[in-house]
Design a protein around this motif. Sequence first.
Motif, PDB file in Angstrom:
ATOM      1  N   ALA A   1      35.470 -11.610 106.092  1.00 30.16           N
ATOM      2  CA  ALA A   1      36.161 -10.443 106.288  1.00 30.16           C
ATOM      3  C   ALA A   1      36.083  -9.727 107.500  1.00 30.16           C
ATOM      4  O   ALA A   1      35.152 -10.301 108.380  1.00 30.16           O
ATOM      5  CB  ALA A   1      35.564  -9.443 105.317  1.00 30.16           C
ATOM      6  N   PRO A   2      37.020  -8.799 107.956  1.00 29.33           N
ATOM      7  CA  PRO A   2      37.855  -8.211 106.984  1.00 29.33           C
ATOM      8  C   PRO A   2      39.265  -8.869 107.013  1.00 29.33           C
ATOM      9  O   PRO A   2      39.598  -9.750 107.956  1.00 29.33           O
ATOM     10  CB  PRO A   2      38.065  -6.584 107.838  1.00 29.33           C
ATOM     11  CG  PRO A   2      37.819  -7.014 109.182  1.00 29.33           C
ATOM     12  CD  PRO A   2      36.817  -8.269 109.402  1.00 29.33           C
TER      13      PRO A   2
ATOM     14  N   GLN B   1      36.420  -4.771 102.163  1.00 28.34           N
ATOM     15  CA  GLN B   1      36.702  -5.941 103.021  1.00 28.34           C
ATOM     16  C   GLN B   1      38.180  -5.937 103.573  1.00 28.34           C
ATOM     17  O   GLN B   1      38.563  -7.013 104.283  1.00 28.34           O
ATOM     18  CB  GLN B   1      36.643  -7.436 102.469  1.00 28.34           C
ATOM     19  CG  GLN B   1      35.149  -7.701 101.983  1.00 28.34           C
ATOM     20  CD  GLN B   1      34.823  -8.831 101.311  1.00 28.34           C
ATOM     21  OE1 GLN B   1      35.729  -9.927 101.228  1.00 28.34           O
ATOM     22  NE2 GLN B   1      33.733  -8.607 100.134  1.00 28.34           N
TER      23      GLN B   1
ATOM     24  N   PRO C   1      32.729 -11.925 102.133  1.00 34.80           N
ATOM     25  CA  PRO C   1      32.256 -11.214 103.131  1.00 34.80           C
ATOM     26  C   PRO C   1      31.949 -11.876 104.406  1.00 34.80           C
ATOM     27  O   PRO C   1      32.314 -11.048 105.469  1.00 34.80           O
ATOM     28  CB  PRO C   1      30.933 -10.396 102.496  1.00 34.80           C
ATOM     29  CG  PRO C   1      30.455 -11.354 101.524  1.00 34.80           C
ATOM     30  CD  PRO C   1      31.779 -11.847 101.000  1.00 34.80           C
TER      31      PRO C   1
END
Length: 220
Positions: free
Chosen positions: A149-150, A170, A146
């Motif tokens: 991400a994305p 994500q 995370p």
Amino acid sequence: MTEEGAPEATDAERKMRFLYALRSRGVTDARVLTAMERVDRGHFVRGHFAARAYEDMPLPIACGQTISQPSVVGLMTQALNVQPRDTVLEVGTGSGYQAAVLSLLCRRVYTVDRHRKLVADAQRVFRDLGLVNITAFSADGSFGLPDQAPFDRIIVTAAAEDPPGPLLAQLKVGGIMVVPVGQSDTVQSLIKVTRGERGFDYEELRPVRFVPLVEGLGND
């Protein structure tokens, strides 16, 4: 000489056969074929199975895992449709072979595996090959990364019962995820997921067989 008395194949002959096997099994994207020609699978197969590195078959690696057969690596990479400026997440570093192929096609690869030994071994190969755009982590890949991400593209090299929700979350709008999905290790399908403005589109590509996606960290 081989046991049959015929001369051993030269590197050029092995490479030609390797690429022919990829094409004959549906890997036709020129960029993918070029990347797989440049990444020597022999760097990622050790010990008793090293002599079989150029055969189109999965092979055992450490921690009870496998290195995928090259044609499946090629077909998954082809389905991912990686672009030069993309950031890619790979869940399941394994030997590092898939990440190495991806690294020649995109801007950056983040790869994660639950087995610390596999990550450490892959990192050494990446350094030896000068692949500086790969960042490898030991973590529970079912939750993705995370903090990074994305992602433009996500590839999962272990089978889940369904495309994992944290990984779908994500994926950028317009992004693609390729993941094997199945309830058992004998019945699995390779799925291509494309994220649109209004949700996700799913395309079933072909039957496959992968080790299961397991939560948590390994004991190594």
